[in-house]
Every structure is written in structure tokens, then in C-alpha cells.
Design a protein around this motif. Structure first.
Motif, PDB file in Angstrom:
ATOM      1  N   ARG A 108      50.668 -30.462  -0.731  1.00 34.37           N
ATOM      2  CA  ARG A 108      49.469 -30.506  -1.578  1.00 34.37           C
ATOM      3  C   ARG A 108      48.180 -30.601  -0.764  1.00 34.37           C
ATOM      4  NH1 ARG A 108      52.610 -33.620  -5.048  1.00 34.37           N
ATOM      5  NH2 ARG A 108      53.092 -32.546  -6.999  1.00 34.37           N
ATOM      6  N   ALA A 109      48.243 -31.332   0.331  1.00 33.13           N
ATOM      7  CA  ALA A 109      47.039 -31.463   1.153  1.00 33.13           C
ATOM      8  C   ALA A 109      46.622 -30.099   1.713  1.00 33.13           C
ATOM      9  CB  ALA A 109      47.293 -32.448   2.300  1.00 33.13           C
ATOM     10  N   LEU A 110      47.608 -29.321   2.130  1.00 29.65           N
ATOM     11  CA  LEU A 110      47.304 -27.988   2.647  1.00 29.65           C
ATOM     12  C   LEU A 110      46.791 -27.088   1.524  1.00 29.65           C
ATOM     13  CD1 LEU A 110      47.323 -25.953   4.956  1.00 29.65           C
ATOM     14  CD2 LEU A 110      49.748 -25.505   4.450  1.00 29.65           C
ATOM     15  N   PHE A 111      47.425 -27.163   0.366  1.00 26.86           N
ATOM     16  CA  PHE A 111      47.019 -26.339  -0.774  1.00 26.86           C
ATOM     17  C   PHE A 111      45.580 -26.668  -1.191  1.00 26.86           C
ATOM     18  CE2 PHE A 111      47.282 -25.636  -5.537  1.00 26.86           C
ATOM     19  CZ  PHE A 111      47.116 -24.260  -5.448  1.00 26.86           C
ATOM     20  N   GLU A 112      45.260 -27.953  -1.257  1.00 28.16           N
ATOM     21  CA  GLU A 112      43.907 -28.339  -1.652  1.00 28.16           C
ATOM     22  C   GLU A 112      42.891 -27.873  -0.620  1.00 28.16           C
ATOM     23  OE1 GLU A 112      42.871 -29.478  -4.495  1.00 28.16           O
ATOM     24  OE2 GLU A 112      44.961 -29.336  -5.169  1.00 28.16           O
ATOM     25  N   ARG A 113      43.265 -27.908   0.637  1.00 29.61           N
ATOM     26  CA  ARG A 113      42.341 -27.446   1.673  1.00 29.61           C
ATOM     27  C   ARG A 113      42.116 -25.926   1.544  1.00 29.61           C
ATOM     28  NH1 ARG A 113      40.263 -29.924   6.143  1.00 29.61           N
ATOM     29  NH2 ARG A 113      39.547 -28.490   7.771  1.00 29.61           N
ATOM     30  N   LEU A 114      43.209 -25.202   1.259  1.00 32.77           N
ATOM     31  CA  LEU A 114      43.076 -23.753   1.045  1.00 32.77           C
ATOM     32  C   LEU A 114      42.132 -23.455  -0.112  1.00 32.77           C
ATOM     33  CD1 LEU A 114      46.785 -22.552   1.471  1.00 32.77           C
ATOM     34  CD2 LEU A 114      44.857 -21.929   2.932  1.00 32.77           C
ATOM     35  N   ARG A 115      42.239 -24.258  -1.159  1.00 33.46           N
ATOM     36  CA  ARG A 115      41.392 -24.056  -2.340  1.00 33.46           C
ATOM     37  C   ARG A 115      39.900 -24.218  -2.022  1.00 33.46           C
ATOM     38  NH1 ARG A 115      44.395 -27.291  -7.293  1.00 33.46           N
ATOM     39  NH2 ARG A 115      44.929 -25.428  -8.493  1.00 33.46           N
ATOM     40  N   ARG A 116      39.629 -25.026  -1.019  1.00 30.82           N
ATOM     41  CA  ARG A 116      38.230 -25.349  -0.725  1.00 30.82           C
ATOM     42  C   ARG A 116      37.613 -24.435   0.326  1.00 30.82           C
ATOM     43  NH1 ARG A 116      39.227 -31.027   1.239  1.00 30.82           N
ATOM     44  NH2 ARG A 116      37.037 -30.890   1.916  1.00 30.82           N
ATOM     45  N   VAL A 117      38.404 -23.481   0.842  1.00 35.38           N
ATOM     46  CA  VAL A 117      37.852 -22.573   1.856  1.00 35.38           C
ATOM     47  C   VAL A 117      36.824 -21.656   1.201  1.00 35.38           C
ATOM     48  CG1 VAL A 117      38.378 -20.634   3.383  1.00 35.38           C
ATOM     49  CG2 VAL A 117      39.904 -22.620   3.310  1.00 35.38           C
ATOM     50  N   PRO A 118      35.590 -21.659   1.695  1.00 32.71           N
ATOM     51  CA  PRO A 118      34.568 -20.766   1.115  1.00 32.71           C
ATOM     52  C   PRO A 118      34.835 -19.314   1.523  1.00 32.71           C
ATOM     53  CG  PRO A 118      33.670 -21.949   2.996  1.00 32.71           C
ATOM     54  CD  PRO A 118      35.039 -22.515   2.768  1.00 32.71           C
ATOM     55  N   THR A 119      34.598 -18.381   0.600  1.00 33.95           N
ATOM     56  CA  THR A 119      34.836 -16.970   0.882  1.00 33.95           C
ATOM     57  C   THR A 119      33.546 -16.174   1.015  1.00 33.95           C
ATOM     58  OG1 THR A 119      35.057 -16.544  -1.484  1.00 33.95           O
ATOM     59  CG2 THR A 119      37.086 -17.000  -0.259  1.00 33.95           C
ATOM     60  N   ASP A 120      32.406 -16.861   0.854  1.00 30.92           N
ATOM     61  CA  ASP A 120      31.122 -16.155   0.996  1.00 30.92           C
ATOM     62  C   ASP A 120      31.011 -15.574   2.405  1.00 30.92           C
ATOM     63  OD1 ASP A 120      30.602 -17.009  -1.522  1.00 30.92           O
ATOM     64  OD2 ASP A 120      29.230 -18.622  -0.932  1.00 30.92           O
ATOM     65  N   GLY A 121      30.629 -14.314   2.471  1.00 30.78           N
ATOM     66  CA  GLY A 121      30.385 -13.694   3.762  1.00 30.78           C
ATOM     67  C   GLY A 121      31.621 -13.140   4.449  1.00 30.78           C
ATOM     68  N   LEU A 122      32.805 -13.340   3.869  1.00 33.75           N
ATOM     69  CA  LEU A 122      34.026 -12.817   4.481  1.00 33.75           C
ATOM     70  C   LEU A 122      34.160 -11.324   4.196  1.00 33.75           C
ATOM     71  CD1 LEU A 122      36.681 -15.570   3.605  1.00 33.75           C
ATOM     72  CD2 LEU A 122      35.399 -15.292   5.736  1.00 33.75           C
ATOM     73  N   ASP A 123      34.790 -10.599   5.130  1.00 34.72           N
ATOM     74  CA  ASP A 123      35.070  -9.190   4.861  1.00 34.72           C
ATOM     75  C   ASP A 123      36.210  -9.088   3.849  1.00 34.72           C
ATOM     76  OD1 ASP A 123      37.628  -9.273   6.219  1.00 34.72           O
ATOM     77  OD2 ASP A 123      36.561  -9.082   8.125  1.00 34.72           O
ATOM     78  N   ALA A 124      36.475  -7.871   3.397  1.00 30.49           N
ATOM     79  CA  ALA A 124      37.435  -7.675   2.310  1.00 30.49           C
ATOM     80  C   ALA A 124      38.837  -8.139   2.692  1.00 30.49           C
ATOM     81  CB  ALA A 124      37.455  -6.204   1.901  1.00 30.49           C
TER      82      ALA A 124
END
Length: 669
Positions: A108-124
Motif C-alpha cells: 500500500r505504501a508503494l501504491f500510495e506513492r505511485l498515486r501521488r506522482v505528478p504527471t505534469d510535464g511528462l512526455d507521452a
């Protein structure tokens, strides 16, 4: 003694150092790999920094190097060279690996961290990486509560162990079911090289002076087309269809039944009505209902065509057609109706020419590739050969391994595996292997292929090209890591070059005289194109609808008699035509009970819609040209799963696929 898995290989393209690998290396390497990856995951989740793409997604993609290296070699060997020692290790390792994967996907800790990764500015591609990880964690059960996750872990471990048991029992019973014959006279109708191969197989099994017909994985056995002795044909067919269902120590039916019921429980836990619904949720098909509708739409005309073919066969035979009669009399009708004898073509299909002057030549003409055999690089078995693959500009593309011959330690069928995936992140290029199951001739004699084996050779090399051409940043997206109902598409496209004029003229030459396969024979093969498609489509749909029936049962279903369930499923689907058994029956349906095709065997014909439409594009666009090859490579083969697969198809084709080319090909229009 140092363990060769603990550090990256120093060989070209990071080819595993097979010459250094011993069975005792596997378990310690798995243990080290488990510990290493969990420590890397802990470093991600324990970080005090805010989640970023770099410190979370990139770190996750780079985690588990040791485990990846040992897993790829071990599980390739578990089907390609499953010695007793490897089989014993697999019983230990498979459930441990399932537990380890749960420790990551249910973290769950890893999943929650994944959820919080910002995607602004990332390529496709980077944005897609975030989305794919999140959806895969959800499908794995990351959002379940503690009790549900505990139940899921137990189910996953049990299913992993059962899958291993199914595979190992099937291999044992397939070897035990090979048909031993006393005299060469019983093999009347087979070619001299096929009789020699049967004698060689018998000798290797300790039956000198006798003849052994080994079994391939599907129901249909190649020798049935040629054997004149009807009783021998019956015995060979029954040996095939009774594998795993003989009530002996290698019986697989109880395993299959338990796996289907446990998968239904797992699906319910994840919020799905059935395992089929869960399995198809992440495929390119829009829904399970759409899949079922398409398969049922195809079933009625397929069986109608099969019945019409059966009537022709009965007229030719002068008696009712049994399953063991079909291939024999179909070949005779084909000879009478189209003047085509596929078995007589074997002298034109010598393995070395099929490889070098067929599949390699086509890849050169279409993609500019060249191949250099590397005898200095060794494989996992003496039969394995290694080629280095070069782009047109001379740059190295990767390594291709070929493992073509059958043996007692190899599973039936044909497949492609990857030892190293291409990735810009890891600066790696692909190392892939094709496995076939061709009978090995006596020393000094040529390896002559049936026409079906030529088709298989081109098909599997299509998978190899899909892996070799991968041009993605992240390992998760590399090569054939696409949805199951898309992965067969590129391999099926590669079959189109088998009889393409420039290609067939280059490789299909008589192994003694060098004479090219006559054009009039090629023309007659084309003319006979849809003859037999009633049988082929019905047999395929029988297996497909059987797969979907097993995986559509609701949780809590009790199945006391798996053979009765099988019969009812075929009848309900309208494909219960006795002379045409399913391509696979439950007891030897390895694709779904010990492979990755559970509830996904429909993928072959679903992918074939894309394939048939692509063949039409090649034909209308000039055929075998470098320009066409580059377009197909750039827009589709190189993309892996870095873009949504149907989006890649549209970029290649300019539109969505159309169904009519498939219907015409299958004689269903």
C-alpha cells in the motif's frame, strides 16, 4: 563458487552466460533477487522526499535486476529444457515468486506513492508508464482490505503451484503417450525422413529397432495426414486426446478444474463476475460480451463449412469420417480437387534453407536486416544456435536464438521467449529465442519440414521481430509486452511471406536437386486456400469457447465431472461436431492452465482481424518493399506497449481494422 546471475552478463548484448550456469545457481539467485528487489522497494517507500517520476517510477523500473536475470533463464528452461532438477526447483520457486510479486503489488505504501506522482510535464510514454503501473496495481488487488489481500495471496500462491503441476504432469504424460510401433510397415505413407526420425526417437527412448511417434501439443498430429493404416491412425489420435485424462499419476483434469474454480474466486475478490471478465478487462477487445458475440457469430458458419467438408471426405472415403480419418482423407481430397499434396513438398522445405533463405531473407528484403551466426556464443542446450542481428547500416540490433528440435525435456508446441528486453533506460538491446518441436533426423540426414512447420517457423519469427525491433524507453513496454489479444498480430503478419514470389523462390528448393518449388504447385496451394478452413476454424473455436466456458463460471461453482463440463460447453457453443475435436481439450490445454492465455485464447482470431487487414495493406501498397517494411516497423513493431496498441495500428493503417479480409480468408464471407 560465484553465481553468474548476481551481476549483469559481460557477454555481447548481455546474453546469459549459459556455459557457467548450473542448477545449483538458481535458488540462491532467486533468494538474492527477492531480497534485493524488496530492499529497493523499501528505499522507494521509505524516502522522505515527495514522490517524483524519477524517485518513484524510474526507481521502480530499475529495481529487481538480479531477479529478472535469473527468472528469464529459469522459466525459459522450465519449458525448453525441463530436466528433473529444473522441475523440482520450479515446484519451490513458482509459489515463492507469486508471493514475492504480491509483496510488491499489494504494497500500500508503494501504491500510495505511485498515486501521488505528478504527471505534469511528462512526455507521452512516461505518462503512460504512470498510468499502466497504477492500473496494474489495482488489477492486482492493491485497493483491497487486509483480509481480502490475505485471501488473494493464498489464491495466487496456490494457483502458481497448480500451474507448475499441470505443466509438469502434462510433459510427463505427453512423453509417456508417444505411440511405439514395432515395424516400419505400420508407418506406411510416411516419408523416408519421417520414418527415420521415428526410428531415431525410438532409439533415444531405449527402443532400438522400433519406431516412436512423439506427440506435439495440439490435438492434430502431423502423421495423421499420411498414415495409411487406419488402426494406427486411431491409436495415434487417441494417444493425443487422452493425454492427462487417463486416470493415472499424470492426470491433469482435477488440476484444471481446481484452477478454474480458484480463478473464479479470485475474480470475485477483485470485483468481477468471472475470471474471463477480469482477464479481458485490460485487453484491446472492448468487452467480454463483444468477444463472446464475435466468437459465436463465427461458430455457426465455421461448423456449417466443416460439415460440408465432412460430406466430401465421406464421399472420398466411402465410410463415416472419424477424427483420426479427417487429415488423411482431407489430404486425398486436396490432391484430387486441387492437385496439391502438402506432404510431398517436404523435400523442398529443408530447415537450413527455411531459416537462412526464408525467414532471414524476408527480413532482409523487408527491413534490411542481416544475420551472422555466432558459434562463439552458446545457448542453454547443444541444439540452440545463436545469430547476431544487424540493421541495414551495420549497427547491432540484438541476438536471435533458435531451438528447433523436439526432446523429452521440452514442452510441445512453439513459442518465443525473451532473455533480454530492449530499453533505452537500461541501454539494452533484445535477446530473443524461438522454440519449435521438429523431429530430429538421423545424423547426416537433412531436416525436412512439413508445410505446417514452415508456417510455424515464419510465425514464431514474427514474434522474434516484434521483440528485436522494440524501440522504447522503459522495460515495462518492451517488445511483445502488449495485451494478449494483440501479441499474436505481428507474428501472424509474418506468415504472409511464406509463398510470396521472391521469398518462396529463394528458400523452397529441393534439398537434393536444388530445383525450385514449381510455380504451378504454388498456384494450386493458393487455389486451395480456403479448403479445410471449416475444420481449422471449428477446431480453433472449439478450444476458444472451451477456454471461455471454463473461465466464465461464477465463484462457488462445483464441477464434479470435467469431461462432462467440456462436452456441455462445446454443445452450448454450437461447436460439438464429433469429427472435429477442439484444437486443445481441457487435459492438455497448456495455453490456459500453464501459460498466459487463460480466458484469452480468443486472441489468435481477434489478432487475425488486424493481420488480415494488414496483409491487404501490404498487397495494395507494393508488397515486399523496404519502404513498407520501415513503415510497419516504425509505426507498429517498434512501439511495444509504449502507446495504446490500437492507436499504433491506426498510425500504421490510417484507420481502424476492417473485418471482411478475415472473413474472406477463413471462407466465412
Amino acid at each position: 563458487m560465484s553465481n553468474p546471475f548476481l551481476d549483469p552478463s559481460t557477454l555481447d548484448y548481455h546474453l546469459p552466460p549459459f556455459a557457467l550456469i548450473e542448477d545449483e545457481h538458481y535458488l540462491p539467485a532467486f533468494e538474492a533477487g527477492f531480497a534485493e528487489q524488496l530492499a529497493q522497494i523499501d528505499a522507494i517507500t521509505d524516502s522522505a522526499e515527495e514522490p517524483t517520476f524519477e524517485n518513484t517510477l524510474i526507481a521502480l523500473e530499475r529495481a529487481g535486476g538480479t531477479l529478472d536475470r535469473v527468472s528469464r533463464v529459469f522459466f525459459s528452461n522450465s519449458v525448453s529444457h525441463a530436466t528433473e532438477a529444473v522441475q523440482e526447483l520450479e515446484q519451490i520457486i513458482a509459489p515463492r515468486l507469486a508471493e514475492h510479486e504480491d509483496n510488491i503489488r499489494l504494497n500500500r505504501a508503494l501504491f500510495e506513492r505511485l498515486r501521488r506522482v505528478p504527471t505534469d510535464g511528462l512526455d507521452a510514454e512516461s505518462t503512460r508508464l504512470v498510468e499502466e503501473y497504477l492500473s496494474s496495481f489495482v488489477r492486482a488487488g492493491a485497493e483491497l482490505d487486509d483480509d481480502a489481500q490475505a485471501t488473494l495471496r493464498e489464491l495466487n500462491s496456490t494457483l502458481s503451484a497448480l500451474s507448475t503441476e499441470f505443466s509438469q504432469k502434462l510433459l510427463k504424460d505427453t512423453n509417456a503417450s508417444a505411440l511405439l510401433l514395432e515395424t516400419a510397415g505400420e508407418l506406411d505413407g510416411l516419408s523416408a525422413d519421417a520414418i527415420s526420425a521415428a526410428a531415431t526417437a525410438a532409439g533415444e527412448a531405449g527402443h532400438d529397432g522400433k519406431y516412436l511417434l512423439t506427440l506435439i501439443l495440439p490435438t492434430a498430429q502431423p502423421a495423421l495426414e499420411s498414415l495409411t493404416n487406419r488402426e494406427v491412425r486411431r491409436r495415434l489420435h487417441e494417444a493425443s486426446v487422452n493425454r492427462g485424462a487417463r486416470g493415472n499419476a499424470s492426470d491433469t483434469l482435477a488440476i484444471a478444474t481446481r484452477m478454474a474454480t480458484l480463478r473464479a474466486e479470485r475474480a470475485r475478490l477483485l470485483g468481477f463476475d468471472s475470471y474471463a471478465a477480469a482477464a479481458t478487462d485490460s485487453q484491446t477487445a472492448p468487452s467480454l460480451e463483444a468477444i463472446m458475440d464475435r466468437m459465436r457469430d463465427l461458430a455457426a458458419p465455421a461448423v456449417r463449412n466443416a460439415r460440408a467438408e465432412a460430406a466430401e471426405l465421406e464421399a472420398e472415403a466411402g465410410h463415416p469420417i472419424e477424427p483420426w480419418d479427417w487429415a488423411f482423407h482431407a489430404a486425398r481430397v486436396r490432391r484430387t480437387k486441387f492437385d496439391v499434396d502438402l506432404d510431398a513438398l517436404r523435400p523442398y522445405f529443408e530447415l537450413e534453407r527455411v531459416i537462412n533463405d526464408g525467414i532471414f531473407y524476408a527480413a532482409n528484403r523487408l527491413y534490411g536486416l542481416t544475420f551472422a551466426e555466432r558459434p562463439d556464443l552458446v545457448g542453454y542446450h547443444p541444439d540452440v544456435r545463436v545469430w547476431e542481428v544487424f540493421n541495414e547500416d551495420g549497427s547491432g540490433l540484438g541476438l536471435f536464438l533458435g531451438d528447433y528440435y523436439t526432446r523429452d525435456t521440452k514442452s510441445g508446441g512453439a513459442w518465443m521467449n525473451s532473455f533480454v528486453d530492449q530499453s533505452e533506460l537500461e541501454a539494452t538491446r533484445a535477446v530473443v529465442v524461438n522454440n519449435l518441436n521438429i523431429s530430429k533426423p538421423a545424423p547426416g540426414e537433412p531436416t525436412l519440414l512439413s508445410y505446417d512447420q514452415v508456417v510455424t517457423t515464419f510465425h514464431e519469427f514474427g514474434h522474434a521481430l516484434h521483440g528485436l525491433f522494440s524501440d522504447v524507453t522503459y522495460p515495462l513496454f518492451a517488445g511483445t509486452s502488449v495485451p494478449r489479444d494483440f501479441v499474436e498480430y505481428p507474428s501472424q503478419v509474418n506468415e504472409m511471406w511464406i509463398l510470396w514470389p521472391e521469398i518462396v523462390a529463394n528458400y523452397a528448393r529441393h534439398h537434393e536437386t536444388g530445383e525450385a518449388l514449381p510455380q504451378d504447385i504454388i498456384d494450386r496451394i493458393h487455389a486451395a486456400g480456403t479448403w479445410g478452413e471449416g475444420f481449422e476454424t471449428t477446431a480453433y473455436l472449439g478450444a476458444t469457447l472451451l477456454d471461455l466456458a471454463w473461465h466464465s463460471i461464477p465463484a462457488g461453482t462445483s464441477i464434479e465431472d470435467p469431461l462432462a463440463f467440456e462436452a456441455a460447453a462445446l454443445a452450448d457453443a454450437g461447436v460439438d461436431f464429433a469429427p472435429v475435436p477442439p484444437r486443445y481439450r481441457t487435459s492438455y490445454f497448456k495455453h490456459i492452465f500453464a501459460g498466459g492465455y487463460a480466458a484469452s485464447y480468443y486472441a489468435y482470431i481477434w489478432s487475425e482481424m488486424l493481420d488480415a487487414d494488414t496483409v491487404e495493406w501490404f498487397k495494395s501498397s507494393g508488397g515486399l518493399t523496404r519502404e513498407n517494411g520501415e513503415h510497419f516497423r516504425r509505426e507498429l513493431l517498434s512501439r511495444g506497449n509504449s502507446v495504446e496498441p490500437l492507436e499504433a495500428f491506426r498510425a500504421f493503417r490510417g484507420r481502424d481494422a476492417e473485418l471482411m479480409p478475415l472473413l474472406v480468408r477463413r471462407g466465412l464471407a
